[in-house]
Motif scaffolding. Structure first.
Motif, PDB file in Angstrom:
ATOM      1  N   GLU A 226       0.913  -1.241   0.070  1.00  0.00           N
ATOM      2  CA  GLU A 226       0.102  -0.153   0.068  1.00  0.00           C
ATOM      3  C   GLU A 226       0.688   1.188   0.073  1.00  0.00           C
ATOM      4  O   GLU A 226       0.704   2.178  -0.748  1.00  0.00           O
ATOM      5  N   ALA A 227       1.862   1.334   0.841  1.00  0.00           N
ATOM      6  CA  ALA A 227       2.935   2.553   0.995  1.00  0.00           C
ATOM      7  C   ALA A 227       3.723   2.815  -0.459  1.00  0.00           C
ATOM      8  O   ALA A 227       4.372   3.596  -0.686  1.00  0.00           O
ATOM      9  N   ALA A 228       3.883   1.763  -1.404  1.00  0.00           N
ATOM     10  CA  ALA A 228       4.437   1.749  -2.570  1.00  0.00           C
ATOM     11  C   ALA A 228       3.795   2.670  -3.727  1.00  0.00           C
ATOM     12  O   ALA A 228       4.509   2.910  -4.670  1.00  0.00           O
ATOM     13  N   GLY A 229       2.524   2.848  -3.387  1.00  0.00           N
ATOM     14  CA  GLY A 229       1.590   3.423  -4.369  1.00  0.00           C
ATOM     15  C   GLY A 229       1.639   4.921  -4.196  1.00  0.00           C
ATOM     16  O   GLY A 229       2.427   5.678  -3.489  1.00  0.00           O
ATOM     17  N   TRP A 230       0.242   5.579  -4.882  1.00  0.00           N
ATOM     18  CA  TRP A 230       0.137   6.917  -4.569  1.00  0.00           C
ATOM     19  C   TRP A 230       0.009   7.257  -3.249  1.00  0.00           C
ATOM     20  O   TRP A 230       0.105   8.532  -2.737  1.00  0.00           O
ATOM     21  N   LYS A 231      -0.684   6.445  -2.344  1.00  0.00           N
ATOM     22  CA  LYS A 231      -1.007   6.532  -0.865  1.00  0.00           C
ATOM     23  C   LYS A 231       0.402   6.904  -0.387  1.00  0.00           C
ATOM     24  O   LYS A 231       0.406   7.712   0.579  1.00  0.00           O
ATOM     25  N   GLY A 232       1.369   6.219  -0.423  1.00  0.00           N
ATOM     26  CA  GLY A 232       2.631   6.448   0.120  1.00  0.00           C
ATOM     27  C   GLY A 232       3.263   7.822  -0.309  1.00  0.00           C
ATOM     28  O   GLY A 232       3.736   8.461   0.474  1.00  0.00           O
ATOM     29  N   GLU A 233       2.996   8.143  -1.589  1.00  0.00           N
ATOM     30  CA  GLU A 233       3.693   9.572  -2.135  1.00  0.00           C
ATOM     31  C   GLU A 233       2.989  10.534  -1.155  1.00  0.00           C
ATOM     32  O   GLU A 233       3.618  11.454  -1.199  1.00  0.00           O
ATOM     33  N   ARG A 234       1.587  10.326  -1.128  1.00  0.00           N
ATOM     34  CA  ARG A 234       0.925  11.716  -0.668  1.00  0.00           C
ATOM     35  C   ARG A 234       0.734  11.498   1.112  1.00  0.00           C
ATOM     36  O   ARG A 234       0.308  12.377   1.633  1.00  0.00           O
ATOM     37  N   GLY A 235       1.545  10.484   1.729  1.00  0.00           N
ATOM     38  CA  GLY A 235       1.583  10.425   3.035  1.00  0.00           C
ATOM     39  C   GLY A 235       0.404   9.879   3.830  1.00  0.00           C
ATOM     40  O   GLY A 235       0.310   9.848   4.730  1.00  0.00           O
ATOM     41  N   THR A 236      -0.727   9.276   2.940  1.00  0.00           N
ATOM     42  CA  THR A 236      -1.866   8.779   3.363  1.00  0.00           C
ATOM     43  C   THR A 236      -2.108   7.252   3.654  1.00  0.00           C
ATOM     44  O   THR A 236      -2.802   6.851   4.124  1.00  0.00           O
ATOM     45  N   ALA A 237      -0.667   6.434   3.480  1.00  0.00           N
ATOM     46  CA  ALA A 237      -0.761   5.267   3.497  1.00  0.00           C
ATOM     47  C   ALA A 237      -0.840   4.784   4.902  1.00  0.00           C
ATOM     48  O   ALA A 237      -0.325   5.531   5.775  1.00  0.00           O
ATOM     49  N   ILE A 238      -1.228   3.520   5.214  1.00  0.00           N
ATOM     50  CA  ILE A 238      -1.332   3.092   6.652  1.00  0.00           C
ATOM     51  C   ILE A 238      -0.003   3.099   7.380  1.00  0.00           C
ATOM     52  O   ILE A 238       0.275   3.634   8.614  1.00  0.00           O
ATOM     53  N   ALA A 239       1.129   2.683   6.633  1.00  0.00           N
ATOM     54  CA  ALA A 239       2.326   2.820   7.202  1.00  0.00           C
ATOM     55  C   ALA A 239       2.853   3.985   7.553  1.00  0.00           C
ATOM     56  O   ALA A 239       3.854   4.251   8.264  1.00  0.00           O
ATOM     57  N   ARG A 240       2.751   5.057   6.891  1.00  0.00           N
ATOM     58  CA  ARG A 240       3.136   6.319   7.044  1.00  0.00           C
ATOM     59  C   ARG A 240       2.295   7.042   8.298  1.00  0.00           C
ATOM     60  O   ARG A 240       3.262   8.256   8.620  1.00  0.00           O
ATOM     61  N   ASP A 241       1.585   6.726   8.683  1.00  0.00           N
ATOM     62  CA  ASP A 241       0.971   7.307  10.011  1.00  0.00           C
ATOM     63  C   ASP A 241       0.999   6.402  11.331  1.00  0.00           C
ATOM     64  O   ASP A 241       0.329   5.217  11.148  1.00  0.00           O
ATOM     65  N   PRO A 242       2.011   6.579  12.065  1.00  0.00           N
ATOM     66  CA  PRO A 242       2.117   5.691  13.379  1.00  0.00           C
ATOM     67  C   PRO A 242       0.629   5.485  13.940  1.00  0.00           C
ATOM     68  O   PRO A 242       0.376   4.141  14.522  1.00  0.00           O
ATOM     69  N   ARG A 243      -0.372   6.427  14.199  1.00  0.00           N
ATOM     70  CA  ARG A 243      -1.619   6.149  14.732  1.00  0.00           C
ATOM     71  C   ARG A 243      -2.474   4.956  14.003  1.00  0.00           C
ATOM     72  O   ARG A 243      -3.045   4.044  14.489  1.00  0.00           O
ATOM     73  N   THR A 244      -2.451   5.310  12.602  1.00  0.00           N
ATOM     74  CA  THR A 244      -3.291   4.530  11.756  1.00  0.00           C
ATOM     75  C   THR A 244      -2.608   3.031  11.587  1.00  0.00           C
ATOM     76  O   THR A 244      -3.434   2.063  11.564  1.00  0.00           O
ATOM     77  N   ARG A 245      -1.335   2.954  11.628  1.00  0.00           N
ATOM     78  CA  ARG A 245      -0.342   1.587  11.489  1.00  0.00           C
ATOM     79  C   ARG A 245      -1.015   0.905  13.008  1.00  0.00           C
ATOM     80  O   ARG A 245      -1.235  -0.288  12.827  1.00  0.00           O
ATOM     81  N   ARG A 246      -0.916   1.508  13.995  1.00  0.00           N
ATOM     82  CA  ARG A 246      -1.138   0.836  15.155  1.00  0.00           C
ATOM     83  C   ARG A 246      -2.532   0.223  15.217  1.00  0.00           C
ATOM     84  O   ARG A 246      -2.891  -0.650  15.731  1.00  0.00           O
TER      85      ARG A 246
END
Length: 375
Positions: A226-246
């Protein structure tokens, strides 16, 4: 945005229950066994309404918050209803809001067999014994008990209410004719061509996991893909936000322990090119998060994985496949039905409530309409 003026509706059943306002995380946590047992007996036994889901949400997105829970109990002391809230103050307005955000999928109060009576009791307590100016419940299924009962109860008591459609969430009924047989011949042909095209690039296979080390590995692969696509580029991927990843890591842990977790992957030569963070609960497959390799877009790996999941769900005898989230073009290819969801607003009678209601549900929509006309 739809505004609703005061109306009349019955509030029968409130007197049958004793109500209480519980404060703090410890009080909320203590309700877990009763909460889930109540949902299992009621009309909205959904994973999103369960205590574990809300607990994971609080841990991730509001760890310092002290939730409020209004409870209703019958004469024997059994839990009959529970309504959780967070307290906020914005521009001097006292708000009681649902503990939910975009990752919550949908929201419902915990209600049992007597949803009407329990909701009336919970509402009466909120009306008479809790201080607030605005009550805000988001992403309520329009035909669900909370979205149906709360606005009617509030309007019957002279409270202004507003309703804003947040999404029309697609879902597919399973059983009877195979899902693919209901689809257009063009889309079925496209799926065959895309599978052939992907197969020309390597070996295509499907992986499934719901617990153990394999699930842990697949969850890591899902987050990376998921982080490898456009969500990662925009910073909205789950892995980019510690709260969402948790939040998702905790959900995976809970769902795996209870047998709900359904991680699915379409692999090309052993590497995932499309994945699902899915849940199987109560005879339905729910899809909180899909992802795919955007570099293989012409092969539609996401649609090919979805095809495999649809077939699996039908073979398992599940009753429905719920896409969750808003309507999207790729979802429409599967010719789903749609379930409307709303944000519901309830305002205290009086000058402050009427002023806020007028600005949000009358002036603001009118201004948007004028601007659209002017353009």
């Amino acid at each position: 945005m739809i505004g609703t003026a005061p109306a009349t509706a019955p509030a029968a059943g409130a007197a049958l229950y004793a109500t209480e306002l519980l404060r703090g995380r410890a009080a909320f946590d203590a309700l877990a066994p009763e909460w889930n047992a109540l949902l299992a007996r009621g009309p909205c036994d959904l994973p999103f309404a369960r205590h574990e889901w809300l607990s994971a949400w609080l841990d991730a997105f509001a760890p310092e918050a002290q939730p409020l829970v209004v409870t209703a109990r019958d004469a024997a002391g059994r839990l009959a209803g529970a309504a959780p809230f967070l307290r906020e103050r914005r521009l001097g307005v006292r708000r009681l809001v649902a503990p939910a955000n975009d990752h919550s999928c949908r929201f419902e109060w915990a209600l049992g067999p007597d949803a009407v009576g329990a909701a009336a009791a919970l509402w009466a307590h909120l009306r008479d014994r809790v201080g607030w100016d605005l009550l805000l419940l988001r992403d309520l299924p329009r035909d669900g008990p909370t979205g149906t009962l709360v606005p009617a109860l509030a309007a019957a008591d002279g409270h202004l209410t507003g309703r804003w459609e947040s999404m029309r969430s697609p879902w597919i009924a399973l059983g009877g004719a195979a899902v693919e047989e209901r689809l257009s011949a063009k889309f079925r042909a496209n799926l065959r061509r895309r599978l052939k095209k992907l197969s020309e690039l390597g070996a295509v296979s499907v992986r499934r996991a719901g617990a153990g080390e394999e699930a842990r590995v697949m969850l890591g692969e899902f987050l990376a893909l998921e982080a490898a696509g456009w969500k990662g580029e925009r910073g909205t991927a789950i892995a980019r936000d510690p709260r969402t990843r948790r939040f998702y890591e905790r959900l995976a842990e809970v769902a795996a322990a209870r047998g709900w977790l359904a991680l699915r992957a379409l692999d090309l030569d052993g590497r995932p090119v499309a994945m699902h963070f899915g849940l199987v609960y109560g005879g339905a497959y729910y899809l909180p998060k899909p992802t795919y390799d955007e570099g293989l877009g012409p092969c539609s790996p996401g649609q090919l994985l979805f095809r495999e999941v649809v077939a699996e769900c039908a073979a398992r005898g599940l009753a429905a496949l719920d896409f969750l989230g808003p309507d999207m073009p790729w979802k429409r290819d599967w010719e789903p039905a749609h379930r409307p969801h709303d944000w519901v607003y309830v305002y205290r009678p009086g000058l402050a409530g009427r002023t806020i209601y007028t600005m949000k549900h009358c002036v603001k929509p009118l201004a948007k309409e004028v601007l659209r006309w002017w353009r």
